[in-house]
Design a protein around this motif. Structure first.
Motif, mmCIF file in Angstrom:
data_model
loop_
_atom_site.group_PDB
_atom_site.id
_atom_site.type_symbol
_atom_site.label_atom_id
_atom_site.label_comp_id
_atom_site.label_asym_id
_atom_site.label_seq_id
_atom_site.Cartn_x
_atom_site.Cartn_y
_atom_site.Cartn_z
ATOM 1 N N ARG A 1 -2.942 -24.266 5.894
ATOM 2 C CA ARG A 1 -2.278 -24.512 4.623
ATOM 3 C C ARG A 1 -1.853 -23.178 4.008
ATOM 4 N NH1 ARG A 1 -6.643 -27.599 1.316
ATOM 5 N NH2 ARG A 1 -7.852 -25.888 2.235
ATOM 6 N N PRO A 2 -0.741 -23.150 3.269
ATOM 7 C CA PRO A 2 -0.293 -21.913 2.629
ATOM 8 C C PRO A 2 -1.346 -21.271 1.738
ATOM 9 C CG PRO A 2 1.442 -23.563 2.551
ATOM 10 C CD PRO A 2 0.217 -24.251 3.080
ATOM 11 N N ALA A 3 -2.138 -22.087 1.010
ATOM 12 C CA ALA A 3 -3.177 -21.525 0.142
ATOM 13 C C ALA A 3 -4.199 -20.747 0.957
ATOM 14 C CB ALA A 3 -3.866 -22.642 -0.652
ATOM 15 N N LEU A 4 -4.528 -21.252 2.147
ATOM 16 C CA LEU A 4 -5.466 -20.548 3.004
ATOM 17 C C LEU A 4 -4.835 -19.289 3.565
ATOM 18 C CD1 LEU A 4 -8.223 -20.511 4.345
ATOM 19 C CD2 LEU A 4 -7.290 -21.899 6.199
ATOM 20 N N ASP A 5 -3.531 -19.322 3.829
ATOM 21 C CA ASP A 5 -2.829 -18.131 4.309
ATOM 22 C C ASP A 5 -2.977 -16.972 3.336
ATOM 23 O OD1 ASP A 5 -2.027 -19.363 6.576
ATOM 24 O OD2 ASP A 5 0.090 -19.539 6.055
ATOM 25 N N ALA A 6 -2.861 -17.245 2.040
ATOM 26 C CA ALA A 6 -2.963 -16.184 1.041
ATOM 27 C C ALA A 6 -4.339 -15.522 1.081
ATOM 28 C CB ALA A 6 -2.679 -16.738 -0.351
ATOM 29 N N VAL A 7 -5.374 -16.313 1.278
ATOM 30 C CA VAL A 7 -6.725 -15.754 1.362
ATOM 31 C C VAL A 7 -6.856 -14.870 2.589
ATOM 32 C CG1 VAL A 7 -9.162 -16.335 1.597
ATOM 33 C CG2 VAL A 7 -7.705 -17.699 0.106
ATOM 34 N N ILE A 8 -6.305 -15.319 3.709
ATOM 35 C CA ILE A 8 -6.387 -14.534 4.942
ATOM 36 C C ILE A 8 -5.562 -13.255 4.813
ATOM 37 C CG2 ILE A 8 -5.879 -14.553 7.407
ATOM 38 C CD1 ILE A 8 -6.358 -17.558 7.369
ATOM 39 N N VAL A 9 -4.396 -13.351 4.182
ATOM 40 C CA VAL A 9 -3.576 -12.155 3.955
ATOM 41 C C VAL A 9 -4.341 -11.140 3.115
ATOM 42 C CG1 VAL A 9 -1.537 -11.290 2.739
ATOM 43 C CG2 VAL A 9 -1.346 -13.273 4.224
ATOM 44 N N ALA A 10 -4.982 -11.604 2.054
ATOM 45 C CA ALA A 10 -5.765 -10.706 1.207
ATOM 46 C C ALA A 10 -6.913 -10.073 1.987
ATOM 47 C CB ALA A 10 -6.300 -11.461 -0.007
ATOM 48 N N GLY A 11 -7.556 -10.869 2.841
ATOM 49 C CA GLY A 11 -8.656 -10.332 3.645
ATOM 50 C C GLY A 11 -8.182 -9.282 4.637
ATOM 51 N N LEU A 12 -7.047 -9.537 5.294
ATOM 52 C CA LEU A 12 -6.509 -8.558 6.239
ATOM 53 C C LEU A 12 -6.079 -7.287 5.518
ATOM 54 C CD1 LEU A 12 -5.646 -7.808 9.091
ATOM 55 C CD2 LEU A 12 -3.485 -9.029 8.699
ATOM 56 N N ALA A 13 -5.428 -7.445 4.366
ATOM 57 C CA ALA A 13 -5.030 -6.272 3.590
ATOM 58 C C ALA A 13 -6.256 -5.470 3.149
ATOM 59 C CB ALA A 13 -4.209 -6.704 2.373
ATOM 60 N N ALA A 14 -7.339 -6.177 2.813
ATOM 61 C CA ALA A 14 -8.559 -5.493 2.397
ATOM 62 C C ALA A 14 -9.138 -4.648 3.528
ATOM 63 C CB ALA A 14 -9.589 -6.518 1.913
ATOM 64 N N LEU A 15 -8.983 -5.113 4.764
ATOM 65 C CA LEU A 15 -9.465 -4.317 5.901
ATOM 66 C C LEU A 15 -8.697 -3.003 6.002
ATOM 67 C CD1 LEU A 15 -9.944 -7.050 8.670
ATOM 68 C CD2 LEU A 15 -11.706 -5.906 7.300
ATOM 69 N N TRP A 16 -7.365 -3.066 5.831
ATOM 70 C CA TRP A 16 -6.568 -1.825 5.834
ATOM 71 C C TRP A 16 -7.004 -0.911 4.691
ATOM 72 C CZ3 TRP A 16 -3.900 -0.494 9.897
ATOM 73 C CH2 TRP A 16 -3.302 -1.449 10.712
ATOM 74 N N VAL A 17 -7.246 -1.489 3.526
ATOM 75 C CA VAL A 17 -7.625 -0.686 2.366
ATOM 76 C C VAL A 17 -9.000 -0.043 2.575
ATOM 77 C CG1 VAL A 17 -8.316 -0.863 -0.061
ATOM 78 C CG2 VAL A 17 -6.193 -1.905 0.717
ATOM 79 N N VAL A 18 -9.927 -0.789 3.128
ATOM 80 C CA VAL A 18 -11.257 -0.240 3.394
ATOM 81 C C VAL A 18 -11.152 0.938 4.354
ATOM 82 C CG1 VAL A 18 -13.467 -0.713 4.509
ATOM 83 C CG2 VAL A 18 -12.535 -2.334 2.867
ATOM 84 N N GLY A 19 -10.308 0.803 5.384
ATOM 85 C CA GLY A 19 -10.105 1.912 6.304
ATOM 86 C C GLY A 19 -9.516 3.135 5.617
ATOM 87 N N ALA A 20 -8.544 2.900 4.718
ATOM 88 C CA ALA A 20 -7.922 4.010 3.995
ATOM 89 C C ALA A 20 -8.920 4.694 3.071
ATOM 90 C CB ALA A 20 -6.722 3.498 3.196
ATOM 91 N N VAL A 21 -9.724 3.912 2.360
ATOM 92 C CA VAL A 21 -10.715 4.489 1.452
ATOM 93 C C VAL A 21 -11.769 5.265 2.227
ATOM 94 C CG1 VAL A 21 -12.562 3.896 -0.168
ATOM 95 C CG2 VAL A 21 -10.332 2.777 -0.356
ATOM 96 N N ALA A 22 -12.211 4.715 3.354
ATOM 97 C CA ALA A 22 -13.202 5.418 4.183
ATOM 98 C C ALA A 22 -12.646 6.747 4.685
ATOM 99 C CB ALA A 22 -13.627 4.537 5.357
ATOM 100 N N LEU A 23 -11.388 6.750 5.105
ATOM 101 C CA LEU A 23 -10.765 7.989 5.579
ATOM 102 C C LEU A 23 -10.617 8.993 4.438
ATOM 103 C CD1 LEU A 23 -9.506 9.449 7.973
ATOM 104 C CD2 LEU A 23 -7.321 8.370 7.419
ATOM 105 N N ALA A 24 -10.264 8.508 3.247
ATOM 106 C CA ALA A 24 -10.139 9.402 2.095
ATOM 107 C C ALA A 24 -11.492 10.015 1.732
ATOM 108 C CB ALA A 24 -9.566 8.639 0.906
#
Length: 287
Positions: free
Chosen positions: A238-261
């Motif tokens: 469902r599209p609503a579930l897609d948004a949650v997964i998108v946010a989760g995937l984006a959070a993984l990129w952000v966590v990697g960026a913060v860890a590198l910083a």
């Protein structure tokens, strides 16, 4: 209430203003036009929040003074493209032209570096504009990437850019509440253009004003591609579930960026400690 408290400037003001302006446009313009134009409510929230923090200089001299003007240009471009009912390819090309002008106007970096930065921005713009209009995929990735940008600004020692990044994320969140969990508007060019250009401009400001590593900003930009990635991997969700997964995937990129910083800051601090301090020359003994 302290109207110049950071929590008000960077969270409450843009969040409430974006949510209210989006809802007002949807109600006033009706079911059809309101659904189409409502996402334009995020633009005044970003503009007011930036002007509230930075002021509005008629003749900007510093990079930060140019930010409200760039945001206003992006907002006008988004509204114009929405009014023209421009196709996604046309919208992308127009945004890429504005992004190139922003890069040229902000600094005189080497041409190769500016071309590489422009290419990363063009890919991020394509990812945001390519998301379905009546899903929360693009706002979800922009929201998480905005939080990541503010976190990296804080780590890099820039409270001002931290506030501005948080304000962009809060403004996007106010608009996203009309898209998730129930879709009541469309996230078209009138909202998407100003959000992605504001995010890219602030990221470029972070690169120019702080010692942040380019790899950190690249990881944050990758967070904006989470929507197309999830759409490609989608299997009947469902599209609503897609948004949650998108946010989760984006959070993984952000966590990697913060860890590198954080790793970069720790290395810089270690090198500073290991550097021998210069000793003053010894004075000759008096007879």
């Amino acid at each position: 209430m302290d109207f110049h408290h950071p929590l008000f400037e960077s969270l409450a003001l843009p969040l409430v203003l974006s949510f209210a302006a989006t809802g007002l446009l949807r109600a006033v313009l009706g079911a059809v036009h309101g659904r189409r134009w409502a996402s334009a409510g995020v633009a005044p929230a970003i503009l007011v929040a930036s002007a509230w923090v930075l002021g509005w200089q008629m003749w900007p001299g510093e990079l930060t003074e140019e930010l409200p003007w760039i945001y206003a240009s992006a907002a006008l471009l988004g509204v114009g493209l929405e009014g023209m009912r421009a196709m996604k390819r046309t919208t992308w090309l127009a945004c890429c032209v504005l992004w190139a002008l922003v890069l040229v106007g902000l600094s005189d970096q080497p041409a190769v570096l500016q071309v590489a930065t422009w290419a990363v921005g063009a890919a991020a713009i394509a990812a945001v504009l390519g998301a379905p209009l009546e899903q929360a995929d693009a706002p979800a990735s922009l929201l998480i990437a905005g939080i990541g940008l503010s976190a990296v600004a804080f780590i890099s020692g820039s409270p001002l850019l931290f506030e501005l990044g948080l304000a962009i994320a809060a403004a996007i969140a106010g608009c996203a509440l009309w898209l998730w969990p129930k879709v009541r508007i469309g996230f078209g060019a009138s909202g998407a253009v100003v959000c992605v250009i504001a995010w890219l401009t602030l990221a470029q400001g972070l690169a120019l004003l702080t010692p942040v590593q380019p790899e950190v900003l690249l990881l944050l930009a990758c967070a904006l591609t989470s929507g197309p990635t999830v759409q490609w991997l989608r299997r009947g969700r469902r599209p609503a579930l897609d948004a949650v997964i998108v946010a989760g995937l984006a959070a993984l990129w952000v966590v990697g960026a913060v860890a590198l910083a954080l790793h970069g800051q720790a290395q810089a601090a270690r090198q500073t400690q290991d550097t021998p301090h210069s000793t003053p020359p010894r004075l000759a003994d008096k007879p």
